[in-house]
Write an enzyme that holds these catalytic residues in place. Structure first.
Site, PDB file in Angstrom:
ATOM      1  N   GLY A   1       0.773  -1.234   0.000  1.00  0.00           N
ATOM      2  CA  GLY A   1       0.000   0.000   0.000  1.00  0.00           C
ATOM      3  C   GLY A   1       0.799   1.276   0.000  1.00  0.00           C
ATOM      4  O   GLY A   1       0.237   2.358   0.179  1.00  0.00           O
TER       5      GLY A   1
ATOM      6  N   GLU B   1     -11.609  -1.711  29.830  1.00  0.00           N
ATOM      7  CA  GLU B   1     -11.008  -0.643  29.019  1.00  0.00           C
ATOM      8  C   GLU B   1     -10.475   0.483  29.893  1.00  0.00           C
ATOM      9  O   GLU B   1      -9.449   1.097  29.565  1.00  0.00           O
ATOM     10  CB  GLU B   1     -12.032  -0.104  28.013  1.00  0.00           C
ATOM     11  CG  GLU B   1     -12.614  -1.146  27.064  1.00  0.00           C
ATOM     12  CD  GLU B   1     -11.558  -1.924  26.317  1.00  0.00           C
ATOM     13  OE1 GLU B   1     -10.473  -1.367  26.050  1.00  0.00           O
ATOM     14  OE2 GLU B   1     -11.799  -3.106  26.004  1.00  0.00           O
TER      15      GLU B   1
END
Length: 644
Positions: free
Chosen positions: A195, A415
């Site tokens: 890419g 989290e």
């Protein structure tokens, strides 16, 4: 498709006509059973009988005609007919013609040959090249009218453009180099991650050079027949010689240029034969003046050394990931086709996308445009770019996924543990966003965004990453107890273990083992490399490595536990903020870490009396908590797969 259907219909009609004409002809007139025929003979009603094998064509005295067949051999029939004065005419049996006999005997073989030719033509790309064109090159020649890409369309790789610009200048003015005794490189190998624009750079070379450009993929050489690959290489260079000066571009050359040697099975012989032919054509007994070979790969380590030597691929051009300035240039190129809002700043977006390749940035602009189109907007703003960046980095939101309150709470603590440790340990990347909205395969995500492009990492930074990886599991363990820890940290454990092992075996961060390389190459076995691997360490050394890895993990695990225990008030407050807002950004995390009341996230609309936290106002400032909250037994299997 319509032409093929008509062709097959015509062939079917012709075959039916042939078989109809060659088949036995049916007799005209009505058919009568044999017993009736004998009765009419005895009644003296028959005038003539024409016998052809077992078939008898009868003419009566009243001129009526019919056909009958003898069921079995009747020896008295002829005497009976003569006795009744019936005219008997014998006819020879009908035999097929010589042409019909030949056709019928050879038809099955001709049919098989025709079917084989048909399928071979189909495998050669639709039947336009003939059944025996396997050895012809599949390279497509593009003229300057067909290529519109120029160097202006390539951004973010200035050094690579300078390297390949010499090729264009040589093709335009070869005398300028030749009068000084200089020779243009015969081959240029473009190397870089996926890419980064290697193929785009090759297109730009073709667009700037104004010479014939042959393009082919490395997988187009070797196919099912032996010798096809080498034949196609020869044919490709023969075509290029006729069009010289020209450029040959081979994309993904590692498909055919892998290192020769022992491999898996015997199928590598054909690939090696193709590679040998390519080596000879590029720099063999016969020169190929005016032909420049450009190849691209993201795996230069597997290529054959003979392919990389001077005289073949003289120059290797590294097309790496763009830096912040390169990302800004790439964004501006792709933004030219998108209507932008006045608040768009490509420099800000570039700083927030470290590690993005050119393809990632093109996808970012496209996703932002799609978000704007879904919202029926006329221009693309920074809000859409933020949404697109979150989608690419963290995965698409899965708001339709049903989660219980217990699962949401467990995910929020998990989290929050990552985020708090990430803010407290030294040299860690800043926390960019924390969310408990399921994204991709994860039930929640804590995303850390580097402040700049990472070139190397210190030992302190790596240990901070290990501590942060265990923050989620430790938060669950502290809040709910060891017996209620979920499997959500499986990916965190895997990443932390690999990181610690690399620190010990590759990067020399172990005092006991010292700065030595203990890691064995663990790359996949591929054709052209030996399968067998030698053992480079003793069993005692392997045991010490395991001890050092475990000690490193335990040290950072205990550090993370202590940090969470000392900041339980922040952990509970961050959980409350996540339960209410579902997603918090850096400003909200700053408020929580400073023990201030949490400001609402940008664009937040108060839902009214109903919210996840049970409190209509903003989450309050963290306050010291002496004891952990009561474990909730309903969240024992909360899985945050790949949550970081």
């Amino acid at each position: 498709m319509a032409k093929n259907l008509i062709l097959w219909l015509v062939i079917a009609v012709v075959l039916m006509s042939v078989f109809q004409s060659f088949g036995p002809s049916e007799s005209n007139g009505r058919k009568v059973d044999y017993s009736t025929f004998l009765q009419e003979v005895n009644n003296d009603q028959v005038r003539e009988a024409r016998i052809n094998g077992r078939e008898i064509n009868v003419t009566k005295k009243d001129s009526n005609r019919y056909t009958t067949y003898i069921p079995v051999q009747d020896p008295k029939l002829l005497d009976n007919l003569l006795t009744k004065n019936v005219k008997v005419v014998g006819e020879p049996p009908e035999e097929p013609s010589l042409l019909a006999s030949i056709f019928i005997s050879w038809f099955p073989m001709l049919l098989l040959i025709g079917v084989w030719i048909f399928f071979m033509r189909q495998m050669q790309g639709g039947g336009g090249k003939g059944a025996m064109s396997f050895g012809k090159s599949k390279a497509r020649m593009l003229t300057e009218d067909q290529i519109k890409t120029t160097f202006a369309d390539v951004a973010g790789c200035d050094e690579a453009k300078e390297e390949v610009a010499e090729l264009v200048e040589y093709l335009r003015e070869p005398s300028r180099f030749q009068k000084l005794g200089g020779k243009i490189p015969k081959g240029v190998l473009m190397v870089g991650p996926p890419g980064t624009g290697k193929t785009l750079l090759a297109k730009a070379i073709a667009g700037e050079a104004k010479v014939p450009f042959f393009t082919i993929s490395g997988s187009d050489f070797v196919e099912m027949f032996v010798g096809v690959g080498a034949s196609r290489v020869r044919d490709m260079f023969e075509q290029a010689k006729k069009a010289a000066p020209c450029i040959i571009f081979i994309d993904e050359i590692d498909a055919v240029g892998r290192q020769r040697g022992a491999g898996l099975g015997g199928g590598h012989d054909e690939r090696e034969q193709t590679l040998n032919q390519m080596l000879v054509e590029m720099d063999g007994f016969e020169g190929n003046e005016g032909i420049i070979v450009i190849a691209a790969t993201n795996r230069p380590d597997v290529l054959d050394p003979a392919l990389l030597r001077p005289g073949r691929f003289d120059r290797q051009v590294v097309v790496g990931l763009p830096d912040v300035r390169g990302r800004e240039q790439i964004l501006k190129v792709h933004m030219r086709r998108v209507p932008l809002a006045p608040d768009i700043d490509a420099a800000i977006i570039a700083r927030g996308t470290p590690g993005f390749s050119g393809a990632d940035l093109a996808n970012l602009v496209n996703e932002a445009a799609l978000f704007a189109a879904r919202g029926n907007k006329r221009v693309v703003s920074m809000v859409e770019f933020e949404k697109a960046k979150d989608k690419i980095m963290m995965g698409a939101e899965r708001r339709s996924m049903v989660m219980t309150e217990a699962q949401k709470e467990s995910t929020a603590y998990h989290e929050a543990g990552h985020a708090i440790i990430g803010r407290l340990v030294p040299e860690h990347d800043p926390v960019h966003k924390v969310t408990i909205i399921p994204r991709g395969r994860a039930l929640g995500v804590t995303f850390f965004l580097p402040e700049g492009d990472a070139i190397s990492a210190s030992r302190q930074k790596l240990e901070s990453q290990i501590s942060t990886l265990y923050g989620g599991r430790l938060a669950e363990e502290i809040i709910y107890g060891p017996e209620h820890v979920s499997t959500g940290a499986s990916n965190d454990i895997k990443v932390a273990t690999n990181l610690a092992r690399n620190m010990v075996t590759q990067w020399g961060f172990s005092e006991k083992l010292g700065p030595l390389l203990y890691a064995e190459e663990e790359g996949e076995v591929f054709l052209g490399r030996s399968v067998a691997k030698a053992k480079h360490m003793s069993d005692e050394t392997a045991r010490i490595i395991d001890q050092e890895v475990k000690a490193l993990i335990e040290r950072n695990y205990n550090r993370a536990r202590q940090l969470l225990t000392d900041n339980m008030d922040i952990l509970h407050a961050m959980k409350d903020a996540l339960m209410k807002y579902e997603t918090i950004d850096a400003p909200q995390i700053d408020d929580l870490m400073a023990r201030r009341d949490v400001r609402p996230p940008a664009g937040w609309e108060e839902p009214g009396a109903s919210n996840n936290s049970g409190d209509n106002g903003s989450p309050k400032a963290p306050r010291p908590v002496d004891e952990p909250r009561t474990p909730n037994p309903g969240n024992t299997m909360s899985e945050q797969l790949g949550d970081k």
